[in-house]
Write an enzyme that holds these catalytic residues in place. Structure first.
Site, PDB file in Angstrom:
ATOM      1  N   LYS A 172       0.847  -1.193   0.000  1.00  0.00           N
ATOM      2  CA  LYS A 172       0.000   0.000   0.000  1.00  0.00           C
ATOM      3  C   LYS A 172       0.881   1.241   0.000  1.00  0.00           C
ATOM      4  O   LYS A 172       1.525   1.554   1.001  1.00  0.00           O
ATOM      5  CB  LYS A 172      -0.906   0.042   1.227  1.00  0.00           C
ATOM      6  N   GLU A 247       9.572   1.802  10.825  1.00  0.00           N
ATOM      7  CA  GLU A 247      10.469   2.954  10.717  1.00  0.00           C
ATOM      8  C   GLU A 247       9.579   4.175  10.898  1.00  0.00           C
ATOM      9  O   GLU A 247       8.784   4.514  10.022  1.00  0.00           O
ATOM     10  CB  GLU A 247      11.179   2.949   9.358  1.00  0.00           C
ATOM     11  N   CYS A 281      12.571  11.984   7.343  1.00  0.00           N
ATOM     12  CA  CYS A 281      12.659  11.556   8.748  1.00  0.00           C
ATOM     13  C   CYS A 281      14.059  11.757   9.308  1.00  0.00           C
ATOM     14  O   CYS A 281      14.248  11.783  10.525  1.00  0.00           O
ATOM     15  CB  CYS A 281      12.244  10.094   8.878  1.00  0.00           C
ATOM     16  N   GLU A 382       7.616  15.816  16.690  1.00  0.00           N
ATOM     17  CA  GLU A 382       8.016  15.851  15.283  1.00  0.00           C
ATOM     18  C   GLU A 382       7.100  16.791  14.494  1.00  0.00           C
ATOM     19  O   GLU A 382       5.886  16.607  14.469  1.00  0.00           O
ATOM     20  CB  GLU A 382       7.962  14.447  14.680  1.00  0.00           C
TER      21      GLU A 382
END
Length: 478
Positions: A172, A247, A281, A382
């Site tokens: 996906k 991750e 990231c 974040e």
């Protein structure tokens, strides 16, 4: 462009016939659709993958190598189409897609095609008794879920090792950036890639990602994305004793000591702060600068950032659009929060409105903030956008404490000419990846991943091949 699913070797719409609008972030308008798939499409993909598993897993590794190389070579032949598609779909400048995203996607496929030919088995002599050896067998049907920030780059980072190890895949891509994964499946259809080996189902997370993760017929899940989603996936996989690789987020420190070449550090820090609009990231969003050079660095860094060109990603600019309207609002919300927390905006801090066709696009000025406590929300959560904070420090101990203060532990850059200090700091910082006097230097043979809430497991090199295989020990008596 109207995207289609790829199930059992055929490009097709969602079973329901429904579709979702796909937005071009640089103009803020719909420019295509993708299937609004659901569990019915996922089940068809799983059935196709199960039917194809035996033949694919038993295929000679040289033949699997040839098939994967065909995909990689076709991407290279069509690279200009892929570059343009990635830029339009994601909002990133074309030069970035040209230098990073598309070449890296090709490298991912080529690397793992070769890795499965060199993946070692293990044997151990048991003195006086016999020999132990370890087989590594593919798992079966695996789920691969990839994010929107590096769409083809991270899509291939997952599917390539899974396929190379002999698994079949239900994948996906992000519903926000589906186009380059679709272009890859068009290549699969063109070259008659074995049916059912790779299946790509487009759509929303709850309707597609969740059925993939929850299916007991999926033997492992590899996911890159947000920490909250990763936490949900981990719970589901734990209940099923299913292998999972996560991750997740990062709040990466960039630590600069006072013995450095400031010009060199600034040039790399521009990239580590604002490449891909800060939507990587691995970007260093918390910049810690030794007090002896803090003011000098701050002034020169701000001057350098103010020279960056923002605008239409199809032109020669440094900064393109962020990926969506909702992400734009999230980032602007954090900038407002920084002001409430006592921060000072040194440059940026506002939505940017280009002239011409991109005037309705999702652009934000690259933003530098100082004066925040290291424990405040802006320094702990974040943001994933073109926003960095500056914080002075005096000692190694102090900066280690501040750097390690977040719940994340993905990556860190350390700048110093003192190699002993570089090694000390690398050992002390709680991150899965450490760069000394550099940033974003990647070797595909090395393990990639983070500590704490930045994820579980490692990808890259033989770590990925180990994840996508099941070890089986065999003992033979003399």
């Amino acid at each position: 462009m109207n995207v289609l699913n790829y199930i059992n070797g055929t490009l097709r719409p969602a079973v329901s016939g429904k579709a979702i609008d796909n937005y071009n972030p640089s103009i803020g308008a719909v420019y295509g659709t993708l299937p609004d798939s659901d569990s019915e499409d996922v089940q068809l993909a799983i059935e196709a993958a199960e039917a194809a598993f035996e033949s694919w897993s038993k295929m000679p590794m040289e033949t699997r190598f040839d098939w994967l190389m065909k995909i990689a070579n076709e991407i290279e032949l069509q690279k200009e189409e892929f570059i343009l598609a990635e830029s339009i779909d994601n909002g990133k400048p074309t030069w970035l897609a040209s230098m990073s995203d598309i070449p890296r996607a090709v490298s991912n496929i080529k690397f793992f095609a070769a890795a499965q030919m060199n993946f070692p088995s293990e044997s151990h002599h048991t003195p006086g008794q016999g020999i132990n050896y370890t087989l590594r067998k593919p798992l079966g049907v695996v789920g691969c879920i990839s994010p929107w920030n590096l769409p083809l780059y991270l899509f291939t980072w997952k599917i390539a090792p899974a396929l190379a190890a002999g698994n079949t895949v239900v994948a996906k891509p992000s519903e926000i950036t589906p186009v380059t994964a679709f272009l890859l499946t068009k290549i699969c259809e063109k070259i008659n890639f074995p049916k059912g080996v790779l299946n790509v189902v487009h759509g929303l997370g709850p309707k597609v990602g969740q059925p993939i993760v929850e299916s007991k017929r999926i033997k492992a899940v590899a996911f890159t994305g947000g920490t909250q989603t990763g936490r949900i996936i981990n719970k589901v996989c734990a209940e099923q004793f299913k292998k999972v690789s996560l991750e997740l987020g990062g709040k990466n420190p960039n630590i600069i000591f006072d013995d450095v070449n400031i010009d060199e550090v600034i040039e790399t820090t521009v990239k580590s702060s604002f490449n891909n609009q800060g939507q990587i990231c691995l970007c260093g969003s918390r910049i810690f600068i030794h007090k002896n050079i803090y003011e000098t660095f701050k002034v020169r860094f701000v001057e350098r950032i103010q020279k960056l060109q923002i605008g239409d990603p199809l032109t020669d600019v440094n900064i393109g659009a962020v990926v969506s309207a909702s992400h734009l609002e999230k980032i602007l919300g954090y900038i407002e929060l920084a002001k409430q927390e006592g921060g000072t905006i040194l440059t940026g801090g506002k939505r940017f409105v280009p002239e011409g066709r991109c005037e309705s696009g999702y652009f934000i000025e690259p933003t530098i903030i100082e004066g925040l406590d290291y424990q405040c929300r802006v320094n702990q959560e974040e943001i994933f956008g073109p926003v960095v904070t500056l914080t002075p420090f005096e000692t190694e101990e102090e900066v280690i404490m501040m750097a390690n203060s977040t719940l994340f532990g993905l990556a860190c850059s350390i700048w110093t000419k003192d190699i002993e200090r570089g090694h000390r700091m690398a050992e002390a910082i709680e991150s899965g990846i450490i760069w000394v006097n550099s940033w974003m230097v990647r070797d595909l043979r090395t393990p990639f991943g983070g500590m704490k809430e930045s994820g579980i497991g490692r990808e890259g090199g033989f770590e990925a091949m180990r994840f996508f295989t099941e070890p089986k020990n065999v003992f033979v008596k003399y």
